[in-house]
Design a protein around this motif. Structure first.
Motif, PDB file in Angstrom:
ATOM      1  N   ALA A   1       0.840  -1.203   0.000  1.00 36.82           N
ATOM      2  CA  ALA A   1       0.000   0.000   0.000  1.00 36.82           C
ATOM      3  C   ALA A   1       0.867   1.241   0.000  1.00 36.82           C
ATOM      4  CB  ALA A   1      -0.907   0.000   1.224  1.00 36.82           C
TER       5      ALA A   1
ATOM      6  N   LYS B   1      -4.382   1.331   6.976  1.00 39.49           N
ATOM      7  CA  LYS B   1      -3.609   0.383   6.164  1.00 39.49           C
ATOM      8  C   LYS B   1      -2.631  -0.416   7.020  1.00 39.49           C
ATOM      9  CE  LYS B   1      -3.947   2.880   1.855  1.00 39.49           C
ATOM     10  NZ  LYS B   1      -3.485   4.068   1.146  1.00 39.49           N
TER      11      LYS B   1
ATOM     12  N   GLU C   1      -3.972   0.485  -2.469  1.00 39.02           N
ATOM     13  CA  GLU C   1      -3.426  -0.737  -1.894  1.00 39.02           C
ATOM     14  C   GLU C   1      -3.543  -1.861  -2.916  1.00 39.02           C
ATOM     15  OE1 GLU C   1      -5.727  -1.151   1.690  1.00 39.02           O
ATOM     16  OE2 GLU C   1      -7.491  -1.854   0.630  1.00 39.02           O
TER      17      GLU C   1
END
Lengths: 514, 297
Positions: free
Chosen positions: B177, B190, B237
């Protein structure tokens, strides 16, 4: 040997010590600090009510603190939340993003909190002084509140049988629920303010007697003298003046009036009368007649719209010539067409028309009544305020006048400097100045739930509203959280200026050097 | 605030560290450690962060840091993970922290090896687009047209920035990501997502560097935000190297790249033709990214 401070710190990593011994604040080339500026809501506020500050306190659900801030300028948020026209909301910057903050809702909530959580204070045994207040309306109540808070013995003289003045007798119930008003007035009484009703200064007690008995007197008897139209039929039995009519309606003695009703005037008293008349039994049709155009009506736009919505017929550009009587009862009213011109009102008699009606309510404004001053024997410094001095004005203006009078009276009795001139006005923070780049980091969704959620929508233009952006973006951990709020820790601040640049409210400033 | 952590107790970074004023890397690691901590083991290769954390016995972080030689970050991370596993510490998150030099250039072979073996740790690259620690020399992460210590005026960085994300996607790792400091909520989301995934995970963080980029120290967040708004550094991502997804994109049209470049001294004397060339490159990469996202839906 490690410095003492190292030993105090808890070490989390194996065999190492926190780098907090490095006072990186020594590198600093610019120093951040709070530099608050006026917000557009505060600029509009007739009380200069520190609106973003109490919105922020409500956002943090610190009601006690919100009340403390609020009561510095406005001791009756429960009432003003209903009756004020809230010019504060007109320029709300948030409106340019989605919709304005519901400032009145939050204001009412603070007022309600106060009414629910009021606890009587223990009073000092000896009062700092004794003050008489003439008139128990908004100005008198406000002055009484501040003097009583400061430890004075306050007696309020009211010529009517009920206290509250314009609040009780002028403002109709649909605009100010009587249960709220009653609670607020009861609260003032339980705080120790003495009220003497049915006592007319001038006839029952002479003003000079008050001056002899009390240390100071504050005159706030309002402007209750109706202005007359000077047309024939004005004194017939079906013709009322607006304040007498409102007083009758509000003292719960529903006056018997004949349908249809015509109200003359364009001010708030006229709209209040029209809407109150429409609520009376037996009244089906109410017409509001104003001599100028609709845009020129001095009444609050919201009120005019509400009146129209309820079914009040609005006729603009019409001036009454005479009220035609049938025996003693009002039969109709003769109106001339007129319009505003540079020379004033241009009346066009050729376009006269008549309107059938059973009742005429004249709301042509009120005048200040200075007969009270005639009884004054010696000339001295007088404290007077509210409508008595300003002429018919709004509730917040009267509250402000009462507060200023209280401050001036305290200053005189205690020998302190009086309230100075207001500070030079800074320009309010404009929408364009706000840093909405940080928008994605803030909760800017349009939510409306409880007051604290509503208050959290405030962008805090020019005032810190605890959004936490300075804390979030500080690379040096130099923003501390102290009691839920953010403060700079200059021991470690390197002066990068990210907080200043990112502050969404523009409430920070950078100064050169350390 | 969307972030639930707003007090010093849950922060892992100490005040008093040695980062320059307005350092993006300090912010990046602050968000990284508070998202993943406190049970965290950090492997640090030669980079700005070697300086930021300071000399022993002082440390800027509340977690253990293992300092390793420049090219070996990927391998040391593998070793630490296996060592902790041997001790039964399966729950400790292992994070390798490297700059763009330790990722794009010098550390690439070890990184590639570890990714290919699908080692169970997280590799985080904070990218300030040059060797800032040693004096702003060009790296393969430096964007086209920038001036550095090794490419001073009238020279400039030739060739485009290495697309590390495509390299990592080509290794078919479970999670990769991009993130940047202006969007801490996105970054934390993330990182937390990556922590729950087993196997090799790669996070690429753009962290503006005021002295290296020639910007005001107060502009760090602004530039980071501009990089996303212009499409220069999109936030997305990649799952298993095939499923691409945009995570955080400001509303409205992409800003012209010039707005991002104009505030930075490293792009100061950049001719218009080169700006246009870079704009075309960004536009092209953007289109490719959108196609990939579309294809993986």
């Amino acid at each position: 040997m490690l410095p003492e401070i190292v030993k105090e710190q808890v070490s989390y990593a194996c065999g190492t010590e926190p780098c907090t011994v490095n006072k990186t604040g020594e590198w600093r080339f610019l120093t951040p600090g709070k530099a608050e500026r006026p917000s557009p809501c505060n600029q509009g506020c007739l009380l200069d009510g520190e609106i973003p500050a109490w919105l922020e306190a409500v956002k943090l659900e610190r009601w006690e603190e919100a009340w403390q801030i609020m009561s510095r300028r406005n001791p009756f948020p429960a009432l003003t939340g209903y009756v004020c026209f809230h010019p504060c909301t007109e320029n709300c910057n948030r409106g340019q993003l989605d919709r304005d903050i519901e400032i009145p809702a939050v204001e009412k909530a603070i007022g309600q909190w106060r009414l629910d959580h009021y606890k009587p204070k223990v009073k000092a045994l000896t009062a700092k002084g004794r003050v008489a207040i003439v008139g128990s309306g908004p100005a008198g109540m406000s002055c009484a509140y501040y003097l009583n808070e400061a430890g004075y013995e306050v007696t309020v003289f009211e010529r009517e049988k009920v206290i509250g003045g314009m609040f009780t007798l002028g403002i109709p119930e649909y605009r100010l629920p009587r249960r709220v008003l009653k609670k607020e007035l009861d609260l003032l009484e339980s705080e120790g303010i003495k009220f003497r009703t049915g006592c007319n200064i001038g006839s029952d007690i002479r003003l000079s007697e008050l001056y002899a008995e009390f240390d100071e007197v504050f005159l706030a008897s309002g402007a209750w003298k109706p202005r007359r139209a000077g047309i024939s039929g004005e004194d017939s039995s079906g013709a009322w003046n607006a304040l007498d009519f409102l007083k009758a309606v509000n003292s719960s003695s529903s006056p018997a009036i004949a349908d249809p009703v015509v109200v003359i005037g364009g001010g708030n008293a006229a709209v209040d009368s029209a809407r109150s008349a429409l609520r009376l039994n037996g009244v089906n049709h109410v017409t509001l007649i104003y001599r100028r155009s609709r845009a020129e009506m001095p009444a609050g736009q919201v009120e005019v719209e509400a009146a129209e919505h309820e079914g009040v017929e609005l006729i603009c550009n019409a001036l009454p010539r005479e009220i035609e009587e049938d025996g003693q009862a009002v039969k109709s009213i003769l109106l001339d067409h007129c319009k505003t011109s540079l020379e004033g009102l241009a009346i066009d008699r050729s376009r006269a028309f008549s309107k059938t009606c059973g009742t005429v309510i004249m709301a042509l404004g009120q005048e200040r009544d200075y007969t009270l001053f005639d009884t004054l024997e010696k000339s001295s410094v007088l404290f007077a305020g509210g409508d008595l001095i300003s002429g018919p004005a709004t509730v917040p203006e009267a509250i402000n006048a009462g507060r200023n009078a209280a401050m001036a009276i305290m200053a005189k009795i205690e020998g302190l400097p009086g309230p100075g001139l207001p500070a030079a006005e800074q320009s309010p923070v404009k929408f364009e100045e706000l840093n909405l780049g940080a928008k994605m980091n803030l909760q800017l969704q349009d939510v409306q739930a409880d007051p604290s959620a509503e208050a959290s929508r405030c962008l805090g233009c020019g005032t810190c509203n605890t959004c936490g952006i300075c804390y979030l973006f500080c690379p040096d951990m130099a923003v501390d959280v102290v009691d839920g709020r953010y403060e700079f820790n200059l021991d470690y601040c390197k002066g990068c200026g990210i907080c200043f640049k990112e502050c969404p409210s523009r409430a920070l400033a950078m100064e050169g050097g350390r | 605030m969307k972030t639930d952590i707003m007090n010093h107790e849950s922060e892992m970074l100490y005040a008093g560290h040695n980062a320059c004023p307005g350092c993006g890397a300090a912010l990046a690691v602050r968000y990284l450690t508070r998202a993943l901590g406190p049970d965290l083991a950090l492997v640090l290769t030669a980079s700005c962060w070697s300086i930021i954390t300071g000399m022993p016995p002082l440390t800027a972080l509340k977690c253990p840091i293992l300092h390793c030689p420049f090219p070996s970050a990927g391998s040391v991370g593998s070793g630490v993970r296996r060592g902790l596993n041997a001790k039964g510490q399966y729950d400790t998150t292992v994070v390798v922290l490297a700059g763009d030099g330790g990722t794009f250039d010098i550390g690439l072979q070890a990184l590639s090896g570890a990714a290919q073996r699908n080692e169970d740790y997280m590799f985080v690259c904070y990218d300030n687009e040059a060797y800032m620690n040693t004096g702003m020399q060009t790296s393969s992460a430096t964007p086209f047209g920038a001036r550095t210590a090794t490419a001073p005026y009238p020279l400039f960085k030739e060739g485009q920035k290495k697309d590390i994300m495509q390299i990592m996607a080509a290794h078919s790792i479970p999670y990769a990501a991009t993130a940047t400091v202006a969007f801490p909520e996105d970054m934390e989301r993330k990182l937390k997502k990556a922590r729950e995934i087993r196997g090799f995970r790669f996070i690429h963080i753009l962290s503006p560097c005021p002295p290296g980029w020639g910007t005001e120290s107060s502009d760090t967040i602004h530039l980071s935000r501009q990089a996303v708004a212009t499409g220069f550094f999109p936030l997305y991502e990649i799952i298993n190297g095939v499923s691409w997804k945009m995570t955080c994109q400001p509303e409205g049209k992409r800003l012209p790249l010039k707005e991002y470049l104009s505030g930075q001294r490293r792009f100061k004397q950049m001719e218009d033709v080169r700006i246009e060339a870079l704009q075309e490159e960004v536009d092209h990469d953007w289109e490719v990214l959108l196609k990939r996202i579309e294809a993986s839906k």
